[in-house]
Design a protein around this motif. Structure first.
Motif, PDB file in Angstrom:
ATOM      1  N   VAL A 231       0.839  -1.194   0.000  1.00  0.00           N
ATOM      2  CA  VAL A 231       0.000   0.000   0.000  1.00  0.00           C
ATOM      3  C   VAL A 231       0.875   1.245   0.000  1.00  0.00           C
ATOM      4  CG1 VAL A 231      -1.958  -1.092   1.152  1.00  0.00           C
ATOM      5  CG2 VAL A 231      -0.185  -0.026   2.531  1.00  0.00           C
ATOM      6  N   ARG A 232       0.285   2.364  -0.398  1.00  0.00           N
ATOM      7  CA  ARG A 232       0.926   3.678  -0.323  1.00  0.00           C
ATOM      8  C   ARG A 232       0.286   4.416   0.838  1.00  0.00           C
ATOM      9  NH1 ARG A 232       5.501   4.891  -3.328  1.00  0.00           N
ATOM     10  NH2 ARG A 232       5.457   3.672  -5.220  1.00  0.00           N
ATOM     11  N   VAL A 233       1.110   4.969   1.723  1.00  0.00           N
ATOM     12  CA  VAL A 233       0.633   5.550   2.969  1.00  0.00           C
ATOM     13  C   VAL A 233       0.888   7.055   3.004  1.00  0.00           C
ATOM     14  CG1 VAL A 233       0.889   5.480   5.482  1.00  0.00           C
ATOM     15  CG2 VAL A 233       1.071   3.371   4.165  1.00  0.00           C
ATOM     16  N   GLY A 234      -0.141   7.815   3.382  1.00  0.00           N
ATOM     17  CA  GLY A 234      -0.008   9.263   3.544  1.00  0.00           C
ATOM     18  C   GLY A 234       0.043   9.989   2.216  1.00  0.00           C
ATOM     19  N   GLU A 235       0.046  11.321   2.313  1.00  0.00           N
ATOM     20  CA  GLU A 235       0.109  12.162   1.112  1.00  0.00           C
ATOM     21  C   GLU A 235       1.414  11.946   0.353  1.00  0.00           C
ATOM     22  OE1 GLU A 235      -2.382  13.834  -0.022  1.00  0.00           O
ATOM     23  OE2 GLU A 235      -3.658  13.655   1.732  1.00  0.00           O
ATOM     24  N   GLU A 236       2.474  11.538   1.076  1.00  0.00           N
ATOM     25  CA  GLU A 236       3.781  11.312   0.450  1.00  0.00           C
ATOM     26  C   GLU A 236       3.855   9.991  -0.302  1.00  0.00           C
ATOM     27  OE1 GLU A 236       3.383  11.729   3.775  1.00  0.00           O
ATOM     28  OE2 GLU A 236       3.978  13.803   4.047  1.00  0.00           O
ATOM     29  N   GLY A 237       2.881   9.101  -0.080  1.00  0.00           N
ATOM     30  CA  GLY A 237       2.869   7.810  -0.769  1.00  0.00           C
ATOM     31  C   GLY A 237       3.950   6.860  -0.298  1.00  0.00           C
ATOM     32  N   LEU A 238       4.216   6.855   1.018  1.00  0.00           N
ATOM     33  CA  LEU A 238       5.226   5.954   1.573  1.00  0.00           C
ATOM     34  C   LEU A 238       4.828   4.502   1.316  1.00  0.00           C
ATOM     35  CD1 LEU A 238       5.728   7.669   5.050  1.00  0.00           C
ATOM     36  CD2 LEU A 238       6.955   8.112   2.926  1.00  0.00           C
ATOM     37  N   ILE A 239       5.810   3.646   1.085  1.00  0.00           N
ATOM     38  CA  ILE A 239       5.530   2.239   0.808  1.00  0.00           C
ATOM     39  C   ILE A 239       5.380   1.463   2.107  1.00  0.00           C
ATOM     40  CG2 ILE A 239       6.454   0.110  -0.183  1.00  0.00           C
ATOM     41  CD1 ILE A 239       7.679   1.774  -2.368  1.00  0.00           C
ATOM     42  N   GLY A 240       4.301   0.674   2.169  1.00  0.00           N
ATOM     43  CA  GLY A 240       4.059  -0.162   3.330  1.00  0.00           C
ATOM     44  C   GLY A 240       3.485  -1.501   2.913  1.00  0.00           C
ATOM     45  N   GLU A 241       3.491  -2.436   3.863  1.00  0.00           N
ATOM     46  CA  GLU A 241       2.987  -3.789   3.619  1.00  0.00           C
ATOM     47  C   GLU A 241       2.025  -4.161   4.736  1.00  0.00           C
ATOM     48  OE1 GLU A 241       4.768  -8.285   2.962  1.00  0.00           O
ATOM     49  OE2 GLU A 241       6.068  -6.722   3.727  1.00  0.00           O
ATOM     50  N   ILE A 242       0.887  -4.721   4.370  1.00  0.00           N
ATOM     51  CA  ILE A 242      -0.085  -5.147   5.379  1.00  0.00           C
ATOM     52  C   ILE A 242       0.452  -6.386   6.077  1.00  0.00           C
ATOM     53  CG2 ILE A 242      -2.426  -6.008   5.766  1.00  0.00           C
ATOM     54  CD1 ILE A 242      -3.259  -4.315   3.311  1.00  0.00           C
ATOM     55  N   ILE A 243       0.594  -6.289   7.403  1.00  0.00           N
ATOM     56  CA  ILE A 243       1.157  -7.403   8.162  1.00  0.00           C
ATOM     57  C   ILE A 243       0.131  -8.073   9.075  1.00  0.00           C
ATOM     58  CG2 ILE A 243       3.528  -6.557   8.058  1.00  0.00           C
ATOM     59  CD1 ILE A 243       3.133  -5.549  10.980  1.00  0.00           C
ATOM     60  N   GLU A 244      -1.048  -7.453   9.219  1.00  0.00           N
ATOM     61  CA  GLU A 244      -2.077  -8.038  10.071  1.00  0.00           C
ATOM     62  C   GLU A 244      -3.437  -7.483   9.652  1.00  0.00           C
ATOM     63  OE1 GLU A 244      -2.144  -9.137  14.776  1.00  0.00           O
ATOM     64  OE2 GLU A 244      -1.346  -7.197  14.203  1.00  0.00           O
ATOM     65  N   VAL A 245      -4.450  -8.352   9.668  1.00  0.00           N
ATOM     66  CA  VAL A 245      -5.813  -7.939   9.342  1.00  0.00           C
ATOM     67  C   VAL A 245      -6.722  -8.382  10.483  1.00  0.00           C
ATOM     68  CG1 VAL A 245      -7.729  -8.171   7.723  1.00  0.00           C
ATOM     69  CG2 VAL A 245      -5.380  -8.180   6.868  1.00  0.00           C
ATOM     70  N   HIS A 246      -7.429  -7.417  11.084  1.00  0.00           N
ATOM     71  CA  HIS A 246      -8.406  -7.695  12.147  1.00  0.00           C
ATOM     72  C   HIS A 246      -9.719  -7.052  11.736  1.00  0.00           C
ATOM     73  CE1 HIS A 246      -6.049  -9.601  15.282  1.00  0.00           C
ATOM     74  NE2 HIS A 246      -5.082  -8.754  15.047  1.00  0.00           N
ATOM     75  N   GLY A 247     -10.570  -7.806  11.052  1.00  0.00           N
ATOM     76  CA  GLY A 247     -11.823  -7.237  10.563  1.00  0.00           C
ATOM     77  C   GLY A 247     -11.522  -6.129   9.573  1.00  0.00           C
TER      78      GLY A 247
ATOM     79  N   TYR B 174       7.957   1.146   5.416  1.00  0.00           N
ATOM     80  CA  TYR B 174       9.393   0.969   5.240  1.00  0.00           C
ATOM     81  C   TYR B 174      10.142   2.277   5.053  1.00  0.00           C
ATOM     82  CZ  TYR B 174       8.047  -3.868   4.934  1.00  0.00           C
ATOM     83  OH  TYR B 174       7.529  -5.110   5.223  1.00  0.00           O
ATOM     84  N   GLU B 175       9.507   3.395   5.403  1.00  0.00           N
ATOM     85  CA  GLU B 175      10.143   4.706   5.322  1.00  0.00           C
ATOM     86  C   GLU B 175       9.793   5.485   6.583  1.00  0.00           C
ATOM     87  OE1 GLU B 175       9.839   6.555   1.322  1.00  0.00           O
ATOM     88  OE2 GLU B 175       8.552   4.845   0.870  1.00  0.00           O
ATOM     89  N   GLU B 176      10.392   6.634   6.771  1.00  0.00           N
ATOM     90  CA  GLU B 176      10.140   7.484   7.932  1.00  0.00           C
ATOM     91  C   GLU B 176       8.679   7.933   7.944  1.00  0.00           C
ATOM     92  OE1 GLU B 176      10.145   9.364  11.236  1.00  0.00           O
ATOM     93  OE2 GLU B 176      12.018   8.415  10.613  1.00  0.00           O
ATOM     94  N   THR B 177       7.987   7.732   9.079  1.00  0.00           N
ATOM     95  CA  THR B 177       6.554   8.040   9.150  1.00  0.00           C
ATOM     96  C   THR B 177       6.243   9.404   9.758  1.00  0.00           C
ATOM     97  OG1 THR B 177       6.361   6.889  11.272  1.00  0.00           O
ATOM     98  CG2 THR B 177       5.868   5.618   9.263  1.00  0.00           C
ATOM     99  N   SER B 178       7.253  10.185  10.092  1.00  0.00           N
ATOM    100  CA  SER B 178       6.953  11.512  10.640  1.00  0.00           C
ATOM    101  C   SER B 178       6.222  12.323   9.581  1.00  0.00           C
ATOM    102  CB  SER B 178       8.224  12.229  11.084  1.00  0.00           C
ATOM    103  OG  SER B 178       9.085  12.444  10.000  1.00  0.00           O
ATOM    104  N   GLY B 179       5.224  13.060  10.008  1.00  0.00           N
ATOM    105  CA  GLY B 179       4.449  13.862   9.072  1.00  0.00           C
ATOM    106  C   GLY B 179       3.159  13.222   8.612  1.00  0.00           C
ATOM    107  N   ILE B 180       2.954  11.938   8.942  1.00  0.00           N
ATOM    108  CA  ILE B 180       1.673  11.322   8.615  1.00  0.00           C
ATOM    109  C   ILE B 180       0.902  11.081   9.900  1.00  0.00           C
ATOM    110  CG2 ILE B 180       2.510  10.265   6.489  1.00  0.00           C
ATOM    111  CD1 ILE B 180       2.537   7.578   7.931  1.00  0.00           C
ATOM    112  N   GLY B 181      -0.425  11.033   9.791  1.00  0.00           N
ATOM    113  CA  GLY B 181      -1.241  10.852  10.981  1.00  0.00           C
ATOM    114  C   GLY B 181      -2.654  10.446  10.646  1.00  0.00           C
ATOM    115  N   PRO B 182      -3.485  10.313  11.682  1.00  0.00           N
ATOM    116  CA  PRO B 182      -4.882   9.926  11.482  1.00  0.00           C
ATOM    117  C   PRO B 182      -5.581  10.832  10.469  1.00  0.00           C
ATOM    118  CG  PRO B 182      -4.331   9.859  13.804  1.00  0.00           C
ATOM    119  CD  PRO B 182      -3.162  10.485  13.100  1.00  0.00           C
ATOM    120  N   GLY B 183      -6.364  10.197   9.612  1.00  0.00           N
ATOM    121  CA  GLY B 183      -7.086  10.925   8.581  1.00  0.00           C
ATOM    122  C   GLY B 183      -6.384  10.946   7.235  1.00  0.00           C
TER     123      GLY B 183
END
Length: 69
Positions: free
Chosen positions: A28-44, A52-61
């Motif tokens: 998946v692409r995360v945040g406005e910056e499009g950081l690369i991530g991988e789904i590691i757990e699904v709960h409903g 896999y990149e620095e997550t500062s600057g991203i948040g809820p919403g």
């Protein structure tokens, strides 16, 4: 591409919702910056995503976009 929403950020771990078709190990692409991530757990509707990149600057919403991979 499907779009979900971040509900929580804790370091490199992001929790998101709104991607009901998502599966384990999807990329998946995360945040406005499009950081690369991988789904590691699904709960409903909640997805735990390892980013896999620095997550500062991203948040809820912020968006999470499925890449279909």
């Amino acid at each position: 591409m499907k779009k979900g929403t971040i509900v929580k950020v804790s370091g490199p771990l992001v929790v998101a919702t709104g991607l009901p078709e998502a599966k384990m190990f999807d990329v998946v692409r995360v945040g406005e910056e499009g950081l690369i991530g991988e789904i590691i757990e699904v709960h409903g509707e909640l997805l735990s995503i390892q980013v896999y990149e620095e997550t500062s600057g991203i948040g809820p919403g912020d968006p999470v976009i499925s890449t279909g991979l």
